[in-house]
Scaffold this active site. Structure first.
Site, short mmCIF file in Angstrom:
data_model
loop_
_atom_site.label_atom_id
_atom_site.label_comp_id
_atom_site.label_asym_id
_atom_site.label_seq_id
_atom_site.Cartn_x
_atom_site.Cartn_y
_atom_site.Cartn_z
N SER A 125 31.79 -7.18 2.17
CA SER A 125 32.32 -6.94 3.51
C SER A 125 33.19 -8.11 3.94
O SER A 125 32.91 -9.27 3.61
CB SER A 125 31.16 -6.78 4.51
OG SER A 125 31.62 -6.81 5.84
N TYR B 28 24.15 -10.45 9.18
CA TYR B 28 24.81 -9.64 8.15
C TYR B 28 25.89 -10.46 7.44
O TYR B 28 25.98 -10.48 6.21
CB TYR B 28 25.42 -8.41 8.79
CG TYR B 28 26.19 -7.51 7.86
CD1 TYR B 28 25.53 -6.71 6.94
CD2 TYR B 28 27.57 -7.44 7.92
CE1 TYR B 28 26.23 -5.87 6.08
CE2 TYR B 28 28.28 -6.60 7.07
CZ TYR B 28 27.61 -5.82 6.16
OH TYR B 28 28.32 -5.00 5.31
#
Length: 410
Positions: free
Chosen positions: A224, A237
């Site tokens: 990501s 995250y």
């Protein structure tokens, strides 16, 4: 030319390298701007600096333009022949839904021998794969955070492959279990993200590496942009993905002598997993409020925390449900004779990385805030402080006005 000093030559070389690097970055960023136009804009910067050499500007622009056109032609020319999919075995994690399920179906259609891991063999995603895919696909129930299950998956895979190696591992399984400022994120959320996104992926990769080295295969990891850039309210995250990115980048260097190619895919925002499940977000929000100390809730305010939840829900609802660009990129990384180290999958990711790499930090940070979390509320304590400072300022101004009036009367 004898009048130019050594520092000038050094400056010129550094500028040339910077402009060349910027041009290469733009051309590789999947921007909508025509590559030749961008190349010519970079060339004009060089011309302005090289004019001091009394070089013919037209000749210089012609040479630079020709170089850029040749580069552009090589990019848009006929693609190299892809490798055949038949007979190649691929292990994919996280196939219950999202990228993993779509990738398993596509690769099975192309003729790959797919080993798809799911959390629940009786779940909807597993049943769909059994119903729609060929007998070549093998479903494995694996929680990647459980070493025993990962080891069993290795044994099951080897039993099917026999003496053959594994062509590719697609590290797809991941989780985002938090939303909100880092101070408001529970330690269990940080640990949960690290357990799945980093330690789980690390364990699967290390476990399957002997099979991958045997086949001189490939490792493809879905990561990501949050692992490279400081997205607001995604500290847990992002930290897990940052650890994952560094690990994968290290593997790229270490496995090169073994003939194993390592690639990372950085997707744009897509609807996957629980991202569009409002009940899930409500449950997370309720759990968060119950777990925070009263002092933290007072400092930030329930309205501030609630706004963050609503922004996440809004962002998830606007995400693209069509994951085709990511699946196409996985196929490209699997079958390309010369796979890239990093792939940008989806619109806007290349532009985001270009701004992050070449623009001032303040501009990059502003871009992330406007793109992702458009917060309107400040934490409650800061609002109170701002109100107090404003009242104090008005009070001081009134006192000053009264003193001036008294001076005039005297």
């Amino acid at each position: 030319m004898d009048d130019y000093t050594l520092p000038f030559w050094i400056y010129l070389c550094v500028l040339t390298m910077f402009v060349g690097g910027a041009m290469k970055k733009i051309l590789a960023s999947h921007l909508s701007t025509a590559p030749t136009l961008v190349a010519w804009l970079g060339a004009t910067v060089l011309v302005e600096r090289l004019w001091a050499f009394c070089l013919p500007a037209v000749l210089l622009l012609t040479l630079l333009g020709l170089t850029c056109c040749i580069y552009s032609a090589t990019r848009t020319g006929p693609p190299s022949t892809n490798l055949p999919a038949h007979g190649k075995a691929v292990f994919i994690t996280g196939c219950d839904s999202g990228f993993g399920k779509a990738a398993a179906k596509r690769l099975d259609t192309l003729g790959f021998e797919v080993f798809a891991t799911v959390l629940d063999l009786s779940g909807e995603g597993a049943r769909e794969l059994q119903r729609t895919c060929s007998p070549r696909l093998t479903l494995l129930q694996v929680d990647i955070t459980q070493p025993q299950q990962v080891q069993q998956a290795l044994l099951d895979t080897k039993a099917v492959l026999g003496l053959r190696g594994l062509w590719a591992l697609v590290n797809n399984a991941g989780v985002c279990v938090n939303f909100g400022d880092a101070e408001l994120s529970l330690m269990s959320n940080f640990r949960g993200c690290m357990e799945v996104n980093f330690f789980g992926t690390l364990n699967v990769t290390k476990t399957l590496l002997p099979l991958l080295r045997q086949a001189k295969g490939r490792i493809i990891t879905i990561s990501s942009p949050a692992g490279d850039q400081p997205f607001p309210c995604l500290a847990a995250y992002g930290a897990s993905k940052a650890a994952l990115n560094l690990f994968i980048d290290t593997l790229h260097h270490e496995l090169e002598p073994w003939g194993v190619r390592v690639s990372t895919i950085l997707p744009a925002a897509y609807k996957t997993g629980q991202s569009s499940n409002h009940a899930y977000w409500e449950q997370q929000h309720k759990q968060l409020l119950q777990s925070l100390s009263p002092a933290l809730v007072e400092d930030y305010g329930e309205d501030y925390i609630n706004e963050t939840k609503e922004l996440f829900q809004s962002h998830a609802s606007q995400a693209n449900p069509d994951v085709t660009p990511v699946i196409d990129t996985i196929v490209q990384a699997l079958l390309s004779p010369q796979p890239q180290v990093r792939y940008f999958a989806g619109p806007g990711v290349g532009l985001m990385y270009f701004i992050h790499s070449y623009c001032p930090y303040s501009l990059s940070n502003l871009f992330l805030q406007k793109l992702f979390m458009k917060k309107k509320l400040m934490p409650r304590a800061l609002r109170k402080q701002s109100g107090f400072d404003l009242n104090l300022s008005l009070h001081n101004n009134n006192n000053n006005n009264e003193e001036e009036e008294e001076e005039k009367l005297k």
